[in-house]
Design a protein around this motif. Structure first.
Motif, PDB file in Angstrom:
ATOM      1  N   HIS A  20      39.331 230.449  78.122  1.00 54.23           N
ATOM      2  CA  HIS A  20      38.557 229.352  78.204  1.00 54.23           C
ATOM      3  C   HIS A  20      38.423 228.911  76.694  1.00 54.23           C
ATOM      4  N   PRO A  21      38.532 227.413  76.609  1.00 50.71           N
ATOM      5  CA  PRO A  21      38.475 226.867  75.057  1.00 50.71           C
ATOM      6  C   PRO A  21      37.091 227.152  74.484  1.00 50.71           C
ATOM      7  N   VAL A  22      35.902 226.999  75.503  1.00 51.40           N
ATOM      8  CA  VAL A  22      34.487 227.064  74.848  1.00 51.40           C
ATOM      9  C   VAL A  22      34.487 228.664  74.481  1.00 51.40           C
ATOM     10  N   ARG A  23      34.849 229.688  75.126  1.00 48.84           N
ATOM     11  CA  ARG A  23      34.701 230.952  74.742  1.00 48.84           C
ATOM     12  C   ARG A  23      35.414 231.288  73.549  1.00 48.84           C
ATOM     13  N   LEU A  24      36.902 230.869  73.577  1.00 48.44           N
ATOM     14  CA  LEU A  24      37.401 230.999  72.320  1.00 48.44           C
ATOM     15  C   LEU A  24      36.967 230.139  71.189  1.00 48.44           C
ATOM     16  N   CYS A  25      36.186 229.300  71.244  1.00 41.79           N
ATOM     17  CA  CYS A  25      35.586 228.734  70.127  1.00 41.79           C
ATOM     18  C   CYS A  25      34.403 229.402  69.663  1.00 41.79           C
ATOM     19  N   ILE A  26      33.627 229.938  70.626  1.00 36.47           N
ATOM     20  CA  ILE A  26      32.499 230.811  70.312  1.00 36.47           C
ATOM     21  C   ILE A  26      33.044 232.077  69.473  1.00 36.47           C
ATOM     22  N   VAL A  27      34.182 232.583  69.988  1.00 36.16           N
ATOM     23  CA  VAL A  27      34.321 233.916  69.478  1.00 36.16           C
ATOM     24  C   VAL A  27      35.099 233.662  68.019  1.00 36.16           C
ATOM     25  N   LYS A  28      35.880 232.532  67.907  1.00 33.32           N
ATOM     26  CA  LYS A  28      36.460 232.300  66.522  1.00 33.32           C
ATOM     27  C   LYS A  28      35.138 231.908  65.557  1.00 33.32           C
ATOM     28  N   GLY A  29      34.399 231.181  65.937  1.00 31.53           N
ATOM     29  CA  GLY A  29      33.091 230.893  65.048  1.00 31.53           C
ATOM     30  C   GLY A  29      32.290 231.946  64.865  1.00 31.53           C
ATOM     31  N   MET A  41      24.944 227.322  68.026  1.00 25.91           N
ATOM     32  CA  MET A  41      26.074 227.214  68.965  1.00 25.91           C
ATOM     33  C   MET A  41      26.073 225.742  69.950  1.00 25.91           C
ATOM     34  N   GLN A  42      24.858 225.658  70.312  1.00 30.74           N
ATOM     35  CA  GLN A  42      24.910 224.529  71.372  1.00 30.74           C
ATOM     36  C   GLN A  42      24.908 223.215  70.562  1.00 30.74           C
ATOM     37  N   GLU A  43      24.217 223.244  69.181  1.00 28.22           N
ATOM     38  CA  GLU A  43      24.260 222.032  68.537  1.00 28.22           C
ATOM     39  C   GLU A  43      25.757 221.952  67.917  1.00 28.22           C
ATOM     40  N   TYR A  44      26.501 222.702  67.545  1.00 30.19           N
ATOM     41  CA  TYR A  44      27.948 222.860  67.192  1.00 30.19           C
ATOM     42  C   TYR A  44      28.707 222.474  68.390  1.00 30.19           C
ATOM     43  N   LEU A  45      28.393 222.871  69.323  1.00 29.21           N
ATOM     44  CA  LEU A  45      29.540 222.655  70.624  1.00 29.21           C
ATOM     45  C   LEU A  45      29.319 221.612  71.091  1.00 29.21           C
ATOM     46  N   HIS A  46      27.998 220.914  71.030  1.00 31.85           N
ATOM     47  CA  HIS A  46      27.579 219.699  71.717  1.00 31.85           C
ATOM     48  C   HIS A  46      27.391 219.962  73.330  1.00 31.85           C
ATOM     49  N   LEU A  47      27.056 221.027  73.920  1.00 28.14           N
ATOM     50  CA  LEU A  47      26.709 221.476  75.103  1.00 28.14           C
ATOM     51  C   LEU A  47      25.319 221.990  75.455  1.00 28.14           C
ATOM     52  N   PRO A  48      25.030 221.900  76.600  1.00 25.76           N
ATOM     53  CA  PRO A  48      23.643 222.405  77.074  1.00 25.76           C
ATOM     54  C   PRO A  48      23.347 223.739  76.698  1.00 25.76           C
ATOM     55  N   GLN A  49      22.245 224.210  76.426  1.00 22.67           N
ATOM     56  CA  GLN A  49      21.929 225.579  76.091  1.00 22.67           C
ATOM     57  C   GLN A  49      22.366 226.414  77.568  1.00 22.67           C
ATOM     58  N   SER A  50      22.104 225.960  78.450  1.00 24.78           N
ATOM     59  CA  SER A  50      22.385 226.786  79.861  1.00 24.78           C
ATOM     60  C   SER A  50      24.133 227.237  79.581  1.00 24.78           C
ATOM     61  N   THR A  51      24.912 225.997  79.551  1.00 22.03           N
ATOM     62  CA  THR A  51      26.274 226.287  79.403  1.00 22.03           C
ATOM     63  C   THR A  51      26.806 227.550  78.452  1.00 22.03           C
ATOM     64  N   VAL A  52      26.107 227.373  77.181  1.00 15.80           N
ATOM     65  CA  VAL A  52      26.556 228.080  76.097  1.00 15.80           C
ATOM     66  C   VAL A  52      26.146 229.590  76.460  1.00 15.80           C
ATOM     67  N   SER A  53      24.752 229.655  76.985  1.00 22.24           N
ATOM     68  CA  SER A  53      24.329 230.983  77.415  1.00 22.24           C
ATOM     69  C   SER A  53      25.394 231.662  78.631  1.00 22.24           C
ATOM     70  N   GLN A  54      25.940 231.012  79.593  1.00 21.04           N
ATOM     71  CA  GLN A  54      26.737 231.359  80.559  1.00 21.04           C
ATOM     72  C   GLN A  54      28.005 231.780  80.045  1.00 21.04           C
ATOM     73  N   HIS A  55      28.700 231.025  78.908  1.00 22.03           N
ATOM     74  CA  HIS A  55      29.780 231.783  78.187  1.00 22.03           C
ATOM     75  C   HIS A  55      29.298 232.844  77.548  1.00 22.03           C
ATOM     76  N   LEU A  56      28.337 233.011  76.702  1.00 25.27           N
ATOM     77  CA  LEU A  56      27.902 234.178  76.099  1.00 25.27           C
ATOM     78  C   LEU A  56      27.762 235.268  77.029  1.00 25.27           C
ATOM     79  N   GLN A  57      27.071 235.120  78.248  1.00 24.06           N
ATOM     80  CA  GLN A  57      26.965 236.239  79.057  1.00 24.06           C
ATOM     81  C   GLN A  57      28.419 236.703  79.678  1.00 24.06           C
ATOM     82  N   LYS A  58      29.272 236.031  79.710  1.00 17.85           N
ATOM     83  CA  LYS A  58      30.670 236.645  80.338  1.00 17.85           C
ATOM     84  C   LYS A  58      31.159 237.329  78.964  1.00 17.85           C
TER      85      LYS A  58
END
Length: 96
Positions: A20-29, A41-58
């Motif tokens: 998933h592009p967001v998860r790849l970006c998180i891992v590379k970062g 991460m939320q600020e950098y990705l311009h995504l809601p906190q809940s979305t970032v948290s869901q990707h991190l949980q996975k």
């Protein structure tokens, strides 16, 4: 050849979690920064906190990232060196 596909399950699960592009970006970062919290991460990705948290949980569920607490702040880091090496192979031209 291989007739026991169970030995490939963990690797397959990790690859699916990274697919998933967001998860790849998180891992590379996380590889580049070493550690990071959800707010950054939320600020950098311009995504809601809940979305970032869901990707991190996975990513946590598959052992790709882990958390480290510093007081009230929770930072994420890479937990699996195989993932670090895999991402470096895919994005090595970005770092040249």
């Amino acid at each position: 050849m291989y007739n026991n596909f169970e030995q490939f399950q963990e690797t397959s699960d990790i690859l699916k979690a990274l697919a998933h592009p967001v998860r790849l970006c998180i891992v590379k970062g996380l590889i580049l920064r070493g550690y990071c919290n959800v707010a950054f991460m939320q600020e950098y990705l311009h995504l809601p906190q809940s979305t970032v948290s869901q990707h991190l949980q996975k990513l946590r569920n598959f052992g790709i990232v882990k958390t480290e607490r510093k007081g009230l702040e929770v930072n994420y880091t890479i937990a699996d060196d195989r993932v670090r090496r895999l991402i470096q192979v895919f994005f090595s031209e970005d770092e040249s």
